[in-house]
Design an enzyme around this catalytic site. Structure first.
Site, PDB file in Angstrom:
ATOM      1  CG  ASP A   1      -1.930   1.070   1.267  1.00 33.93           C
ATOM      2  OD1 ASP A   1      -1.989   1.872   0.310  1.00 33.93           O
ATOM      3  OD2 ASP A   1      -2.685   1.143   2.248  1.00 33.93           O
TER       4      ASP A   1
ATOM      5  CG  ASP B   1      -3.553   3.702  -3.203  1.00 34.59           C
ATOM      6  OD1 ASP B   1      -4.481   3.061  -3.711  1.00 34.59           O
ATOM      7  OD2 ASP B   1      -3.661   4.305  -2.111  1.00 34.59           O
ATOM      8  CD  GLU B   2      -5.146  -0.251  -0.765  1.00 34.79           C
ATOM      9  OE1 GLU B   2      -5.309  -1.380  -0.275  1.00 34.79           O
ATOM     10  OE2 GLU B   2      -5.934   0.696  -0.581  1.00 34.79           O
TER      11      GLU B   2
END
Length: 197
Positions: free
Chosen positions: A9, A105-106
């Site tokens: 993350d 973003d993950e």
């Protein structure tokens, strides 16, 4: 064979990209959000200094400014976020073909078959944190576990720039004290329903 799953993350992703591009923003509480002059918009991401004022993602900018009048709000640059996301995901793909993105973003990484080449899950997680930091200027938090849900909990457990391991031996001591809200996809209604049980 026991699986090794990582959840990676990017910490405060939009805000972190803005701080890489404008390093002076690292020294002030800042957030990425909507148009202040039009008095609309919400906080999309914030840096660590803004977090100290309890500024929350998805709250309105005027609410955030009440908590922190000196908050610097910058507009989003979505094309740049896509570029940085691709750079980060390309780093992950050096270690495994099994990368499942979860937003920009993950991502989950199944590194079970990568351990023979690169070492155990913790070693791979720490190497990814180093490479992302060196090559992009961003930081990531990584959860290491035997399943996706616990890996995701691990990446949320300690931030920024940290590795957390939830193994078959230790997961109960960490996870049992947590609120059901901390589980993946448990929203307010599900949390209330669980609370009634």
């Amino acid at each position: 064979m026991e699986r090794t799953i990582l959840h990676c993350d990017c910490n405060g992703f939009y805000a972190s990209v803005e701080c890489v591009l404008r390093p002076e923003l690292r020294d002030v509480p800042m957030a990425v959000g909507g148009n202040e002059e039009m008095r609309h918009g919400i906080i999309l991401a914030k840096n660590e200094k803004a977090k100290k004022f309890n500024i929350q993602t998805a709250e309105t900018i005027w609410q955030a400014k009440k908590k922190c009048p000196e908050l610097v709000v910058v507009p989003p640059h979505r094309e740049l976020y896509y570029q940085y996301s691709k750079r980060v995901m390309d780093i992950y793909k050096r270690y495994t073909d099994y990368v499942e993105t979860f937003g920009l973003d993950e991502a989950w990484l199944d590194v079970t078959e990568s351990r023979m080449l690169f070492g155990d899950g913790v070693k791979i997680a720490n190497e990814l944190r180093r490479l992302v930091r060196e090559e992009t200027g961003l930081t990531i938090s990584v959860g290491v576990s035997f399943c996706k849900v616990f890996a995701k909990l691990g990446s949320d457990y300690k931030k920024p720039d940290a590795t957390t391991v939830f193994s078959k031996e230790n997961w109960r001591e960490f996870i049992y004290p947590l609120s059901a809200k901390d589980l993946l996809l448990v929203g307010e209604k599900t949390y209330q329903a669980l609370g009634k049980m």
